[in-house]
Design a protein around this motif. Structure first.
Motif, PDB file in Angstrom:
ATOM      1  N   ARG A  75       0.851  -1.181   0.000  1.00 14.45           N
ATOM      2  CA  ARG A  75       0.000   0.000   0.000  1.00 14.45           C
ATOM      3  C   ARG A  75       0.884   1.226   0.000  1.00 14.45           C
ATOM      4  N   GLY A  76       0.497   2.206  -0.788  1.00  6.03           N
ATOM      5  CA  GLY A  76       1.135   3.512  -0.794  1.00  6.03           C
ATOM      6  C   GLY A  76       0.022   4.537  -0.843  1.00  6.03           C
ATOM      7  N   SER A 129      -3.585   3.887  -2.451  1.00  3.33           N
ATOM      8  CA  SER A 129      -3.479   2.884  -3.515  1.00  3.33           C
ATOM      9  C   SER A 129      -2.782   1.630  -3.014  1.00  3.33           C
ATOM     10  N   LYS A 130      -3.052   0.529  -3.713  1.00  5.20           N
ATOM     11  CA  LYS A 130      -2.366  -0.729  -3.450  1.00  5.20           C
ATOM     12  C   LYS A 130      -1.917  -1.291  -4.780  1.00  5.20           C
ATOM     13  N   GLY A 131      -0.760  -1.949  -4.777  1.00  7.40           N
ATOM     14  CA  GLY A 131      -0.262  -2.515  -6.016  1.00  7.40           C
ATOM     15  C   GLY A 131       0.639  -3.708  -5.767  1.00  7.40           C
ATOM     16  N   THR A 132       0.847  -4.460  -6.830  1.00  3.95           N
ATOM     17  CA  THR A 132       1.742  -5.609  -6.774  1.00  3.95           C
ATOM     18  C   THR A 132       3.106  -5.156  -7.276  1.00  3.95           C
ATOM     19  N   PHE A 133       4.117  -5.277  -6.428  1.00  2.00           N
ATOM     20  CA  PHE A 133       5.479  -4.836  -6.714  1.00  2.00           C
ATOM     21  C   PHE A 133       6.338  -6.037  -7.079  1.00  2.00           C
ATOM     22  N   PHE A 134       7.192  -5.840  -8.080  1.00  2.00           N
ATOM     23  CA  PHE A 134       8.127  -6.876  -8.509  1.00  2.00           C
ATOM     24  C   PHE A 134       9.514  -6.276  -8.654  1.00  2.00           C
ATOM     25  N   TRP A 144       1.104   2.406 -19.441  1.00  2.00           N
ATOM     26  CA  TRP A 144       2.472   2.635 -18.954  1.00  2.00           C
ATOM     27  C   TRP A 144       2.879   4.105 -19.083  1.00  2.00           C
ATOM     28  N   SER A 145       1.932   5.000 -19.318  1.00  2.00           N
ATOM     29  CA  SER A 145       2.289   6.387 -19.647  1.00  2.00           C
ATOM     30  C   SER A 145       2.369   7.322 -18.450  1.00  2.00           C
ATOM     31  N   GLY A 146       1.880   6.912 -17.296  1.00  2.40           N
ATOM     32  CA  GLY A 146       1.826   7.852 -16.178  1.00  2.40           C
ATOM     33  C   GLY A 146       2.591   7.397 -14.964  1.00  2.40           C
ATOM     34  N   ASN A 147       2.207   7.966 -13.840  1.00  2.00           N
ATOM     35  CA  ASN A 147       2.820   7.676 -12.558  1.00  2.00           C
ATOM     36  C   ASN A 147       1.713   7.559 -11.527  1.00  2.00           C
ATOM     37  N   CYS A 148       1.972   6.888 -10.447  1.00  3.04           N
ATOM     38  CA  CYS A 148       1.057   6.853  -9.316  1.00  3.04           C
ATOM     39  C   CYS A 148       1.792   7.459  -8.130  1.00  3.04           C
ATOM     40  N   GLY A 149       1.395   8.644  -7.765  1.00  2.00           N
ATOM     41  CA  GLY A 149       2.038   9.317  -6.636  1.00  2.00           C
ATOM     42  C   GLY A 149       1.902   8.536  -5.344  1.00  2.00           C
ATOM     43  N   ASN A 150       0.744   7.902  -5.142  1.00  2.00           N
ATOM     44  CA  ASN A 150       0.551   7.127  -3.918  1.00  2.00           C
ATOM     45  C   ASN A 150       1.539   5.967  -3.835  1.00  2.00           C
ATOM     46  N   LEU A 151       1.638   5.175  -4.897  1.00  2.00           N
ATOM     47  CA  LEU A 151       2.560   4.037  -4.855  1.00  2.00           C
ATOM     48  C   LEU A 151       4.021   4.484  -4.867  1.00  2.00           C
ATOM     49  N   THR A 152       4.284   5.674  -5.374  1.00  2.00           N
ATOM     50  CA  THR A 152       5.646   6.215  -5.308  1.00  2.00           C
ATOM     51  C   THR A 152       6.125   6.230  -3.859  1.00  2.00           C
ATOM     52  N   GLY A 153       5.198   6.481  -2.932  1.00  2.00           N
ATOM     53  CA  GLY A 153       5.532   6.517  -1.516  1.00  2.00           C
ATOM     54  C   GLY A 153       6.001   5.177  -0.960  1.00  2.00           C
ATOM     55  N   VAL A 166       7.873   2.942  -2.940  1.00  2.00           N
ATOM     56  CA  VAL A 166       9.026   2.484  -3.724  1.00  2.00           C
ATOM     57  C   VAL A 166      10.302   2.436  -2.887  1.00  2.00           C
ATOM     58  N   GLY A 167      10.568   3.466  -2.113  1.00  2.00           N
ATOM     59  CA  GLY A 167      11.786   3.489  -1.292  1.00  2.00           C
ATOM     60  C   GLY A 167      11.837   2.341  -0.307  1.00  2.00           C
ATOM     61  N   SER A 168      10.727   2.108   0.387  1.00  2.00           N
ATOM     62  CA  SER A 168      10.666   0.997   1.354  1.00  2.00           C
ATOM     63  C   SER A 168      10.858  -0.345   0.661  1.00  2.00           C
ATOM     64  N   PHE A 169      10.203  -0.534  -0.482  1.00  2.00           N
ATOM     65  CA  PHE A 169      10.359  -1.778  -1.228  1.00  2.00           C
ATOM     66  C   PHE A 169      11.822  -1.980  -1.627  1.00  2.00           C
ATOM     67  N   ALA A 170      12.446  -0.924  -2.127  1.00  2.00           N
ATOM     68  CA  ALA A 170      13.838  -1.016  -2.574  1.00  2.00           C
ATOM     69  C   ALA A 170      14.775  -1.376  -1.421  1.00  2.00           C
ATOM     70  N   ILE A 171      14.564  -0.781  -0.270  1.00  2.00           N
ATOM     71  CA  ILE A 171      15.398  -1.073   0.896  1.00  2.00           C
ATOM     72  C   ILE A 171      15.182  -2.519   1.338  1.00  2.00           C
ATOM     73  N   PHE A 172      13.934  -2.910   1.504  1.00  2.00           N
ATOM     74  CA  PHE A 172      13.591  -4.247   1.996  1.00  2.00           C
ATOM     75  C   PHE A 172      14.082  -5.343   1.051  1.00  2.00           C
ATOM     76  N   ASN A 173      14.151  -5.045  -0.239  1.00  2.00           N
ATOM     77  CA  ASN A 173      14.537  -6.051  -1.231  1.00  2.00           C
ATOM     78  C   ASN A 173      16.004  -5.972  -1.636  1.00  2.00           C
ATOM     79  N   GLY A 174      16.812  -5.277  -0.855  1.00  2.00           N
ATOM     80  CA  GLY A 174      18.250  -5.265  -1.074  1.00  2.00           C
ATOM     81  C   GLY A 174      18.721  -4.485  -2.286  1.00  2.00           C
ATOM     82  N   LEU A 175      17.914  -3.550  -2.758  1.00  2.00           N
ATOM     83  CA  LEU A 175      18.297  -2.752  -3.925  1.00  2.00           C
ATOM     84  C   LEU A 175      19.030  -1.469  -3.547  1.00  2.00           C
ATOM     85  N   ILE A 176      19.129  -1.197  -2.257  1.00  2.00           N
ATOM     86  CA  ILE A 176      19.838  -0.014  -1.768  1.00  2.00           C
ATOM     87  C   ILE A 176      21.088  -0.482  -1.038  1.00  2.00           C
ATOM     88  N   SER A 177      22.200   0.143  -1.359  1.00  2.00           N
ATOM     89  CA  SER A 177      23.476  -0.214  -0.742  1.00  2.00           C
ATOM     90  C   SER A 177      23.375  -0.120   0.783  1.00  2.00           C
TER      91      SER A 177
END
Length: 150
Positions: free
Chosen positions: A11-12, A15-20, A96-105, A107-118
């Motif tokens: 959830r962001g 909104s809610k979405g499936t992240f990969f 695929w043309s836009g953005n979701c501001g809610n789910l943008t919120g 992205v950072g947590s997902f990236a950290i939790f999934n080892g994508l941030i140093s």
């Protein structure tokens, strides 16, 4: 035959979405095209003529029929790439043309939790700054993610 694929339902905002992670998708789905769209439509449960997406992770509303693909960024400026897809409920289409501001919120947590941030960027306690390249619109987004106890 079923194939397990790692995904995170997040959830962001409202909104809610499936992240990969891009690397977790089947090889044929790691590039833009019909194979990726068909796969993601199936995950969300679209198209659904009844508008409920019961056979998927969507929830029959535009705010819950979304997909996100995150990958490491190698441009030396950003930490991750963020690709957003708005999945139609009643037809086989992903916008695929836009953005979701809610789910943008989220992205950072997902990236950290999934080892994508140093690891050296993640404080034990404090704020982790995540530089996101929003691929749909070609913009930089800076996320400030609170971290507690690592």
């Amino acid at each position: 035959m079923q194939t397990p694929i790692l995904a995170t339902y997040m959830r962001g905002g409202t909104s809610k979405g499936t992240f990969f992670k891009l690397s977790d998708l089947p090889t044929s789905c790691q590039v833009a095209g019909q194979a990726r769209d068909n796969f993601l439509l199936r995950v969300v449960g679209s198209p659904d003529p009844y508008g409920k997406q019961i056979d998927g992770l969507g929830n029959g509303s535009s705010s819950t029929s979304k997909v996100v693909i995150i990958s490491p960024c190698t441009d030396g400026i950003h930490d991750v790439n963020y690709l957003f897809g708005q999945v139609a409920i009643d037809k086989a289409m992903i916008d695929w043309s836009g953005n979701c501001g809610n789910l943008t919120g989220a992205v950072g947590s997902f990236a950290i939790f999934n080892g994508l941030i140093s690891k050296d960027k993640i404080p034990e306690n404090g704020i982790c700054t995540v530089k996101i390249y929003q691929q749909n619109i070609g913009k930089t987004i800076i996320a400030y993610v609170p971290i507690k106890d690592g």
